[in-house]
Structures are given as structure tokens and as C-alpha cells.
Motif scaffolding. Structure first.
Motif, PDB file in Angstrom:
ATOM      1  N   LEU A 233       0.855  -1.040   0.256  1.00 61.13           N
ATOM      2  CA  LEU A 233      -0.363  -0.115  -0.135  1.00 61.13           C
ATOM      3  C   LEU A 233       1.280   1.166   0.040  1.00 61.13           C
ATOM      4  CD1 LEU A 233      -3.219   1.367  -0.212  1.00 61.13           C
ATOM      5  CD2 LEU A 233      -2.951   0.514   2.066  1.00 61.13           C
ATOM      6  N   ILE A 234       1.955   1.029   0.479  1.00 54.68           N
ATOM      7  CA  ILE A 234       3.214   1.991   0.439  1.00 54.68           C
ATOM      8  C   ILE A 234       3.634   2.474  -0.963  1.00 54.68           C
ATOM      9  CG2 ILE A 234       4.979   3.374   1.759  1.00 54.68           C
ATOM     10  CD1 ILE A 234       4.423   1.742   4.060  1.00 54.68           C
ATOM     11  N   ALA A 235       3.766   1.300  -0.923  1.00 56.97           N
ATOM     12  CA  ALA A 235       4.769   1.509  -3.045  1.00 56.97           C
ATOM     13  C   ALA A 235       3.544   2.621  -3.531  1.00 56.97           C
ATOM     14  CB  ALA A 235       5.020   0.077  -3.664  1.00 56.97           C
ATOM     15  N   GLU A 236       2.358   1.990  -3.652  1.00 55.51           N
ATOM     16  CA  GLU A 236       0.693   2.201  -4.612  1.00 55.51           C
ATOM     17  C   GLU A 236       0.487   4.062  -4.192  1.00 55.51           C
ATOM     18  OE1 GLU A 236      -2.280  -0.199  -3.396  1.00 55.51           O
ATOM     19  OE2 GLU A 236      -1.441  -1.841  -4.814  1.00 55.51           O
ATOM     20  N   THR A 360       3.998  15.361 -15.891  1.00 52.12           N
ATOM     21  CA  THR A 360       3.014  16.054 -17.183  1.00 52.12           C
ATOM     22  C   THR A 360       2.557  16.374 -18.235  1.00 52.12           C
ATOM     23  OG1 THR A 360       5.401  17.488 -17.509  1.00 52.12           O
ATOM     24  CG2 THR A 360       4.851  18.398 -15.465  1.00 52.12           C
ATOM     25  N   TYR A 361       2.815  14.989 -19.000  1.00 50.49           N
ATOM     26  CA  TYR A 361       2.083  14.775 -20.113  1.00 50.49           C
ATOM     27  C   TYR A 361       0.784  14.042 -19.601  1.00 50.49           C
ATOM     28  CZ  TYR A 361       6.884  17.052 -21.887  1.00 50.49           C
ATOM     29  OH  TYR A 361       7.582  18.332 -22.088  1.00 50.49           O
ATOM     30  N   ILE A 362       1.027  13.148 -19.386  1.00 49.34           N
ATOM     31  CA  ILE A 362      -0.042  12.287 -19.357  1.00 49.34           C
ATOM     32  C   ILE A 362      -1.370  12.274 -19.086  1.00 49.34           C
ATOM     33  CG2 ILE A 362       1.819  10.415 -18.805  1.00 49.34           C
ATOM     34  CD1 ILE A 362       0.564   9.966 -16.299  1.00 49.34           C
ATOM     35  N   GLY A 363      -2.536  11.478 -18.838  1.00 49.91           N
ATOM     36  CA  GLY A 363      -3.439  11.400 -18.988  1.00 49.91           C
ATOM     37  C   GLY A 363      -3.772  10.288 -17.786  1.00 49.91           C
ATOM     38  N   PRO A 369      -6.546   2.330 -13.106  1.00 51.77           N
ATOM     39  CA  PRO A 369      -4.684   2.160 -12.712  1.00 51.77           C
ATOM     40  C   PRO A 369      -3.784   1.288 -13.100  1.00 51.77           C
ATOM     41  CG  PRO A 369      -6.026   0.284 -11.437  1.00 51.77           C
ATOM     42  CD  PRO A 369      -6.844   1.570 -12.596  1.00 51.77           C
ATOM     43  N   HIS A 370      -2.444   1.941 -13.650  1.00 49.26           N
ATOM     44  CA  HIS A 370      -1.677   1.632 -14.356  1.00 49.26           C
ATOM     45  C   HIS A 370      -1.593   1.575 -15.826  1.00 49.26           C
ATOM     46  CE1 HIS A 370      -0.553   0.119 -10.249  1.00 49.26           C
ATOM     47  NE2 HIS A 370      -1.098  -0.896  -9.978  1.00 49.26           N
ATOM     48  N   SER A 371      -2.519   2.156 -16.067  1.00 50.75           N
ATOM     49  CA  SER A 371      -2.609   2.687 -17.545  1.00 50.75           C
ATOM     50  C   SER A 371      -3.117   4.133 -17.514  1.00 50.75           C
ATOM     51  CB  SER A 371      -4.334   2.799 -18.215  1.00 50.75           C
ATOM     52  OG  SER A 371      -4.305   2.165 -19.446  1.00 50.75           O
ATOM     53  N   ILE A 383      -1.040   3.598 -22.552  1.00 49.75           N
ATOM     54  CA  ILE A 383       0.835   2.804 -21.978  1.00 49.75           C
ATOM     55  C   ILE A 383       0.262   1.928 -20.775  1.00 49.75           C
ATOM     56  CG2 ILE A 383       2.809   3.289 -21.257  1.00 49.75           C
ATOM     57  CD1 ILE A 383       2.652   5.676 -23.015  1.00 49.75           C
ATOM     58  N   GLU A 384       0.185   1.463 -21.786  1.00 53.21           N
ATOM     59  CA  GLU A 384      -0.283   0.355 -19.707  1.00 53.21           C
ATOM     60  C   GLU A 384       0.516  -0.606 -19.236  1.00 53.21           C
ATOM     61  OE1 GLU A 384      -3.194  -3.673 -19.012  1.00 53.21           O
ATOM     62  OE2 GLU A 384      -2.655  -3.210 -21.107  1.00 53.21           O
ATOM     63  N   PHE A 385       0.625  -0.547 -17.809  1.00 53.39           N
ATOM     64  CA  PHE A 385       1.790  -0.988 -17.566  1.00 53.39           C
ATOM     65  C   PHE A 385       1.954  -2.169 -16.759  1.00 53.39           C
ATOM     66  CE2 PHE A 385       3.201   2.487 -18.198  1.00 53.39           C
ATOM     67  CZ  PHE A 385       4.984   2.692 -18.183  1.00 53.39           C
ATOM     68  N   LYS A 386       2.751  -3.344 -16.777  1.00 56.02           N
ATOM     69  CA  LYS A 386       2.053  -4.721 -15.852  1.00 56.02           C
ATOM     70  C   LYS A 386       3.490  -4.912 -14.847  1.00 56.02           C
ATOM     71  CE  LYS A 386       0.016  -9.304 -17.103  1.00 56.02           C
ATOM     72  NZ  LYS A 386       0.031 -10.250 -18.163  1.00 56.02           N
ATOM     73  N   ASP A 387       3.024  -4.928 -13.776  1.00 61.46           N
ATOM     74  CA  ASP A 387       4.484  -5.705 -13.232  1.00 61.46           C
ATOM     75  C   ASP A 387       5.114  -4.535 -12.679  1.00 61.46           C
ATOM     76  OD1 ASP A 387       3.035  -8.077 -11.853  1.00 61.46           O
ATOM     77  OD2 ASP A 387       3.902  -8.790 -13.601  1.00 61.46           O
ATOM     78  N   GLY A 388       4.895  -3.456 -13.187  1.00 56.54           N
ATOM     79  CA  GLY A 388       5.553  -1.661 -12.997  1.00 56.54           C
ATOM     80  C   GLY A 388       6.854  -1.958 -14.461  1.00 56.54           C
TER      81      GLY A 388
END
Length: 399
Positions: A233-236, A360-363, A369-371, A383-388
Motif C-alpha cells: 500500500l505504501i508503494a502504491e 506532466t504529459y500524461i492523463g 490503474p497502471h494505464s 500506455i499500460e504497465f504490468k508488474d511495474g
């Protein structure tokens, strides 16, 4: 068969008469326990609400079913088969429902009051979860029960496909962000349970408000997270705090477009022009597609309705014109996106580094989450991230 319908007509005449009809309320009214305005009432209807008739009109009253399945009585004069601009609405000043056009929602509605609300497919806590809703989300409501422990339909109609239910106590007037902050600050610092509950509401409401509210929201929430001492939870939360920092200093649309104006993919060493290449080059680089399919394109946003699917990417292909348009790329050792000469998204990019460099460029949204998205003229990179780690980049075209 005819005999069967004859028996139905004898036993349930109102069901057959009204089975195919739809009825709406041309005014605010209430759902009464009996056919009398002096009787107790069960809840509030707003203009435009749909009802199902359960009886023929008797002494100027109908017995009806509301969209939360409650049954009661309403005056016949407020029932119509259609609504029109000439309707003279009688407004109920005690009706808590908001009529609409308040910059949040266009028709009858209220707002979610709690964090991560599970909207159910039926008025039953054991029924399927249809959607997760967040503090401050507007939801369409046409009938509002008076009893706080009753179910309310937040799907806006009777249709089973769209009906969603929650308890009445979880919807109401839109929460005020500053009031929630004050409520949080008044809590005993040792009351981590209550502080977490209010903190979650503050964070979700911030996502439904101005980006400037995200940082103060996460500052409060982070206090609780550290107190609970849950590493995940801290990392998130730290990741979300970085997102909030970037969104607070978000670039102007013209700055973002200039940043990605010359973007192109590099796919197995082959450069695309923006995200286009010839069909022959696509096949030369990746071989025959694993699958070919026709995709319906009513908006006309793709190059062609013919799609090639590879393990590494997806593309819309016009075989006659020898053209291919990249629509989705799986980022790996062979594939990357070059936004400009100083910005490349490749397989080594972590989610944390991406946010720190390009925040500063992203939505971004709490609902995905992570998208993340980056605006590009009439479309956007998703842009999607998986496992960091970066996973896929999709080009989403606006209809």
C-alpha cells in the motif's frame, strides 16, 4: 394456446394490457403506501422516471412498481406514455434528487458518498458485482427510497442490462472536498481505521475533482498508509503521489502535441512513419499474421476493417492499397516507441521512471490503474504497465 391467453386475460388483465407499454412520470411525485396523498410515502420520483403499472386506474390512482422493485401508489394524472416539452412539471421541494445539468450529470442523479462502492446487479448484497464506483461519481437515479436501508437503482431504468443497485445511505449530495479534509484532520491520530476510511474518500473525491486537490488528498492518505505500515500500500500510494505531482503541473495541449508530433514506432529494427508502414513491409518484418479478422468500424476511424494480429502487435491493413496502420504494440526487446529524439519508451522503462519523466504529459485515472494516456491530435497513446514494467502501447482513435 388461445385458451392459455384467454385464461391469462381473465386472471391478470392488467398484465396483458400493459405488458408492452412503457409509462413515465411527467412530474415529480411520491410513491404512497395507499391511494391517498395523506398516506405515508415510500420514496420520491423525479420527472422522467419510468414506472410499471400493476393495476388499472382506480379513483385517479395507479398501483405501480418503481425501478428498485418497490410497489405503491401514484396519482394517475402524473402518468404518461411519453414526455414532451409542454409538460408542466410540479416540483417537490423536499425531493433530494438533483434534476441535472449541474456540470456533473445531465439528468436526474445523486453522488456516491463512500469509497470503492460495489454496485450490484440485483437489490441483494449477494448478487453479482456489476461495477465499482468511487466517491463523487454521479449516478442516474429516478426513484429514491426514503428508508436509508433500502436499495436504490443507480442504473437509471428497469433494463436488466443496465440496472445497478446500492443502498440508499450510500448516495446523496456531492461531498465537499474541504469538509472531508477538515473531518480527517479532526480525527484522533491513533484512530487509523476511521482515518483510512475518510482518507480513501478524500483521495477518490480528489480524482473526481480538480487535479490540484490530488496532492493534499494523498498527503493525508499517506499519513495513514505509513501508520498501517503495509509495504504494498505504501508503494502504491507513493506511485500515486508521483502521478498527482505531475498532473498538478500538467502541460498545455499544444505543448503535449509538440512533444509527440514526430513520434514513431521501431518494430524489429523497422521504423514506421508515425505509426504507418506498407503492408509488404509489415509482412516482411513479422511474417504472415497469426490471425486475420474483420472488425466493424462504424466511425471510420481505422485505415481498414481488416486486421492483422501478431504476438507482438495488431494492425489495420488495406491490402489493396498496400498500407498498414499500427493500432497496438507489445513492448519488448524488439519493439519501442520513440516520442521524440529525447524520449523513448522501451522494454527497460519502469512505471515509476515513466511517471517521473513524463508525468506532466500524461492523463491518468483511479478507474484505470497502471494505464496512462498521451494526447496525439485526434487520438491518444494508451500506455499500460504490468508488474511495474511497460507492457503495451495502444493507439486509441476518437470516434
Amino acid at each position: 394456446m388461445k385458451k392459455y391467453y384467454f385464461l391469462l386475460a381473465l386472471l391478470f388483465p392488467s398484465l396483458l394490457i400493459n405488458a408492452q407499454e412503457r409509462y413515465f412520470l411527467n412530474s415529480d411525485t411520491r410513491l404512497y403506501t395507499s391511494a391517498n396523498t395523506s398516506a405515508d410515502f415510500l420514496g420520491y420520483f423525479k420527472y422522467g422516471a419510468e414506472v410499471q403499472l400493476l393495476s388499472e386506474s382506480k379513483n385517479g390512482w395507479y398501483k405501480v412498481k418503481a425501478d428498485n422493485l418497490s410497489e405503491g401508489y401514484i396519482p394517475e394524472k402524473f402518468v404518461a406514455k411519453r414526455l414532451n416539452a409542454r409538460d408542466i412539471k410540479v416540483r417537490d421541494n423536499e425531493n433530494p434528487l438533483i434534476e441535472g445539468d449541474d456540470n456533473y450529470y445531465g439528468s436526474n442523479h445523486l453522488f456516491i458518498l463512500v469509497a470503492s462502492l460495489k454496485a450490484r446487479s440485483q437489490p441483494d448484497k449477494n448478487s453479482r458485482i456489476r461495477e465499482i464506483l468511487y466517491t463523487g461519481d454521479p449516478v442516474p437515479i429516478n426513484y429514491l427510497p426514503k428508508n436509508q436501508e433500502e436499495w436504490v437503482n443507480i442504473g437509471g431504468n428497469f433494463n436488466d442490462e443496465y440496472s445497478k443497485f446500492t443502498l440508499r445511505k450510500f448516495v446523496g449530495k456531492r461531498p465537499d472536498f474541504n469538509t472531508l479534509l477538515k473531518d480527517f484532520d479532526k480525527l484522533d491520530v491513533n484512530n487509523s481505521t476511521e482515518r483510512k476510511t475518510i482518507g480513501e474518500r478524500i483521495v477518490e473525491l480528489a480524482w473526481n475533482s480538480d487535479n490540484a486537490t490530488l496532492t493534499p488528498a494523498y498527503q493525508r492518505y499517506y499519513e495513514v498508509v505509513k501508520q498501517i505500515n503495509d509495504p504494498k500500500l505504501i508503494a502504491e500510494t507513493e506511485l500515486n503521489m508521483a502521478i498527482a505531482k505531475g498532473l498538478a503541473k500538467h502541460k498545455k495541449p499544444e505543448e503535449i502535441l509538440a512533444f509527440v508530433k514526430k513520434s514513431e514506432f521501431i518494430l524489429k529494427g523497422t521504423k514506421t512513419k508515425s505509426w504507418y508502414l506498407t503492408q509488404k513491409d509489415l509482412v516482411k518484418t513479422f511474417g504472415k499474421p497469426t490471425k486475420k479478422a474483420t472488425v466493424s468500424d462504424e466511425c471510420g476511424i481505422y485505415l481498414s476493417e481488416t486486421f492483422y494480429y501478431y504476438p507482438d502487435l495488431e494492425a489495420s491493413v488495406d491490402e489493396e492499397k498496400n498500407q498498414a496502420e499500427i493500432t497496438k504494440v507489445f513492448i519488448n526487446e524488439n519493439n519501442k516507441l520513440v516520442l521524440n529524439q529525447n524520449a523513448t519508451l522501451d522494454h527497460s522503462l519502469t512505471e515509476k521512471a515513466f511517471i517521473e519523466k513524463y508525468g506532466t504529459y500524461i492523463g491518468a485515472s483511479i478507474k484505470a490503474p497502471h494505464s496512462y494516456s498521451i494526447q496525439i491530435e485526434d487520438s491518444e497513446f494508451r500506455i499500460e504497465f504490468k508488474d511495474g514494467k511497460i507492457f503495451t502501447i495502444e493507439i486509441f482513435f476518437y470516434c
